[in-house]
Design an enzyme around this catalytic site. Sequence first.
Site, PDB file in Angstrom:
ATOM      1  N   GLY A 189       0.907  -1.182  -0.547  1.00 35.69           N
ATOM      2  CA  GLY A 189       0.300   0.101  -0.142  1.00 35.69           C
ATOM      3  C   GLY A 189       0.740   0.960  -0.057  1.00 35.69           C
ATOM      4  N   SER A 190       1.947   0.947   0.764  1.00 35.66           N
ATOM      5  CA  SER A 190       3.233   2.232  -0.027  1.00 35.66           C
ATOM      6  C   SER A 190       3.612   2.690  -0.808  1.00 35.66           C
ATOM      7  CB  SER A 190       3.613   1.832   1.837  1.00 35.66           C
ATOM      8  OG  SER A 190       3.835   1.857   3.016  1.00 35.66           O
ATOM      9  N   ASP A 216      -7.252   1.148   4.747  1.00 32.86           N
ATOM     10  CA  ASP A 216      -7.828   0.537   5.927  1.00 32.86           C
ATOM     11  C   ASP A 216      -9.424   0.762   5.412  1.00 32.86           C
ATOM     12  OD1 ASP A 216      -5.843   1.130   6.667  1.00 32.86           O
ATOM     13  OD2 ASP A 216      -6.199   2.838   7.664  1.00 32.86           O
ATOM     14  N   SER A 243      -4.234  -1.187   0.703  1.00 32.39           N
ATOM     15  CA  SER A 243      -3.223  -2.403   1.029  1.00 32.39           C
ATOM     16  C   SER A 243      -3.068  -3.844   1.222  1.00 32.39           C
ATOM     17  CB  SER A 243      -2.519  -1.692   2.142  1.00 32.39           C
ATOM     18  OG  SER A 243      -1.642  -2.943   2.781  1.00 32.39           O
ATOM     19  N   HIS A 278      -4.925  -5.927   7.322  1.00 30.03           N
ATOM     20  CA  HIS A 278      -6.155  -5.251   5.763  1.00 30.03           C
ATOM     21  C   HIS A 278      -6.835  -6.047   5.816  1.00 30.03           C
ATOM     22  CE1 HIS A 278      -4.134  -1.324   6.036  1.00 30.03           C
ATOM     23  NE2 HIS A 278      -2.992  -2.603   6.607  1.00 30.03           N
ATOM     24  N   ASN A 338      10.403  -0.552  -9.532  1.00 31.83           N
ATOM     25  CA  ASN A 338      10.016  -1.403  -9.853  1.00 31.83           C
ATOM     26  C   ASN A 338       9.631  -1.532  -8.800  1.00 31.83           C
ATOM     27  OD1 ASN A 338       9.318  -4.020 -10.047  1.00 31.83           O
ATOM     28  ND2 ASN A 338      11.302  -4.984 -10.949  1.00 31.83           N
TER      29      ASN A 338
HETATM   30  C1  LIG Z   1      -3.938   4.766   5.539  1.00 31.88           C
HETATM   31  C2  LIG Z   1      -2.621   3.350   5.524  1.00 31.88           C
HETATM   32  N1  LIG Z   1      -1.718   3.608   4.933  1.00 31.88           N
HETATM   33  C3  LIG Z   1      -0.844   3.117   3.548  1.00 31.88           C
HETATM   34  C4  LIG Z   1      -0.585   1.901   4.527  1.00 31.88           C
HETATM   35  C5  LIG Z   1       0.945   1.169   4.230  1.00 31.88           C
HETATM   36  O1  LIG Z   1      -0.156   0.089   3.804  1.00 31.88           O
HETATM   37  P1  LIG Z   1       1.479  -1.378   3.424  1.00 31.88           P
HETATM   38  O2  LIG Z   1       1.490  -1.315   4.892  1.00 31.88           O
HETATM   39  O3  LIG Z   1       1.075  -2.266   2.039  1.00 31.88           O
HETATM   40  O4  LIG Z   1       2.707  -0.771   2.592  1.00 31.88           O
HETATM   41  C6  LIG Z   1      -1.233   1.827   5.833  1.00 31.88           C
HETATM   42  C7  LIG Z   1      -1.057   0.260   6.427  1.00 31.88           C
HETATM   43  O5  LIG Z   1      -1.291   0.404   7.608  1.00 31.88           O
HETATM   44  C8  LIG Z   1      -2.616   2.616   6.071  1.00 31.88           C
HETATM   45  O6  LIG Z   1      -3.314   2.118   6.915  1.00 31.88           O
END
Ligand SMILES: Cc1ncc(COP(=O)(O)O)c(C=O)c1O
Length: 454
Positions: free
Chosen positions: A104-105, A212, A233, A238, A306
Site C-alpha cells: 500500500g505504501s 484501510d 493495501s 487489512h 520496480n
Molecule cells: C492508511 C494507510 N495507508 C497506507 C498504509 C501502508 O500499507 P502497506 O503496509 O501495505 O505498505 C497503511 C498500512 O497499514 C495504512 O493504514
Amino acid sequence: MRLELLVADAVEWCIDEGPEMNEHKALILDEVRKYHADVEPAGDFEPGVTEIWPTGAVHDVADRLALVEAALELRVAGGSRARKFESVFARKMKRRKAHLTNSGSSANLLAISALTSHRLEDARLRPGDEVITVAAAFPTTVNPILQNGLVPVYVDVELGTYNPTVDMVARAIGPKTRAIMIAHTVGNPFAVAEMAELAAEHELFLVEDSCDAVGSTYDGEPVGTFGDLTTVSFYPAHHMTMGEGGCVLTSSLLLSRIVESLRDWGRDCWCEPGESNTCLKRFSYQMGTLPHGYDHKYIYSHVGYNLKITELQAALGLSQLGKVDDFCAARRHNWRRLREGLEGVPYLILPEATPRSDPSWYGFVLTVDPGAPFDAKELVDFLEDRKIGTRRLFAGNLLRHPAYLDREHRVVGELVNTDLITTHTFHVGVYPGLTDQMIDYVVASIKEFIAARG
Ligand SMILES: Cc1ncc(COP(=O)(O)O)c(C=O)c1O
C-alpha cells in the site's frame, strides 16, 4: 450480478482441478488439504489466555492450495493471475484500471508520483507545490508528498471520526495548493463527495488512501470512486491480504498509463512480461534523442521504480478476493457489537461513522476522555495483560516523530485533536478472526477496568 460472476470466476482460477490434472500435483494438493486440517488452530477461547489480536489475516484451505498450486508452476514473476486480479478488482472497486503493487505504501508513492508526471503538462505537480493532508496519519500516506519534493500542509482531525472535515481542508487551501491526499481513517470515510467538490472547485487533485477501507461506501458508492486516484493495501492487517501487496486504482486512462510506467521501471512500453509488440510499432518510435526505431521495450519516459508483485501474491489475492465481502461483513458485525456493548460507558469517546457513510471498519478506535481519572496507557496495559491486543492510531501526531521534525511543511489551525490522539487514543480489533465471545470479553474487560477506576 456480473461482479459476482467475475469474483466466482476469480476463485475458480485458484485451483485448476480438471480430469487432466497431473497426478503428482493432485497428490500434493491432497496432502496440502490434510496438512491444513492438521495445523488448523483448535481449542476453545480461554479468556485472558487466548490472544485477541488487534489485526490479522484469515486464511482457509483454498488460500493454502492457491499458493501451493502457483508455487508448483514456478511462474514467480507476476503474470496471468496478477492481470486477472487487476481486472476483477477494478470492477469490484468501480474503477476502470487497477495496478497491483508490492505494498500500500508503494501504491501511495505511485499515486503522488503520477501527479508529478510531465505527461500531465501544466497540470503536473512541481517541487514546492503543496498537498493538504493530516498529521494523525499512517506515515506512508504523507511520505510520498515529501519524497516528491512537495510540501505537506497538515490539518487537524475530529475525535470520533478521526477524519478532517471539509471546512478544515478548505481553510488550508493556499496559492500553492495543488492536491489533497487523505486516508479514510480505519475504514471510516471522510466526507469524500464534498471533498471531491472542493477539489474540483479549486482545481486540485484528490487522492483517496483507501488502504484501510476496502468495502466502505459513502452515499452508497465505494470509497475510491470520488478522487482521481485511490490506493489499497493487502498487508495482513487489512480487509484482504496477499501477505504484502497493494493497488492503485483510477478511471483516468492517462493516470493509469503513468502509474503503470512508474511501477514498471519507468518504461514507455506497456507489454506484459513475455509479450512483445502489442502496439504493433515496437521498432517505429522516435522518443527523446534516441535514434528512430529504438526498441520501445527499452524506452523510458519516466524516472521510475520496480514496485510490481509476484504471481504467488496474486494467487493468494484471487483466493482472498472471493471472501472479501464476508470479511467486511464480519468487521461490521464485530464493530457494532463493540459499539453497542460500550454505549454509555463513561470516560470513553466512542467512534462514530461519518454521516452518509457505511464503513467497512479496520479497527475500533477509543479515545480516553482527557478528564478521566485514568490514562489511556493504564487501560491499554490492563487490556494487554488480558491478552487483548491494542494498537495506537498509527503515528499519532506525525510531526512529533524524529523523521518529520526538520521537513518543510505548513500547519493550518492547531493540531489539538491530533495531539490528544497521540496520548489518549488506541484501537482494538474487529478483524474477521474474532468471535462474539472474544468481543464480549473485550467489552467486559473495558467495563471492569472503568468500574474499578472511574
Ligand atoms: C492508511 C494507510 N495507508 C497506507 C498504509 C501502508 O500499507 P502497506 O503496509 O501495505 O505498505 C497503511 C498500512 O497499514 C495504512 O493504514
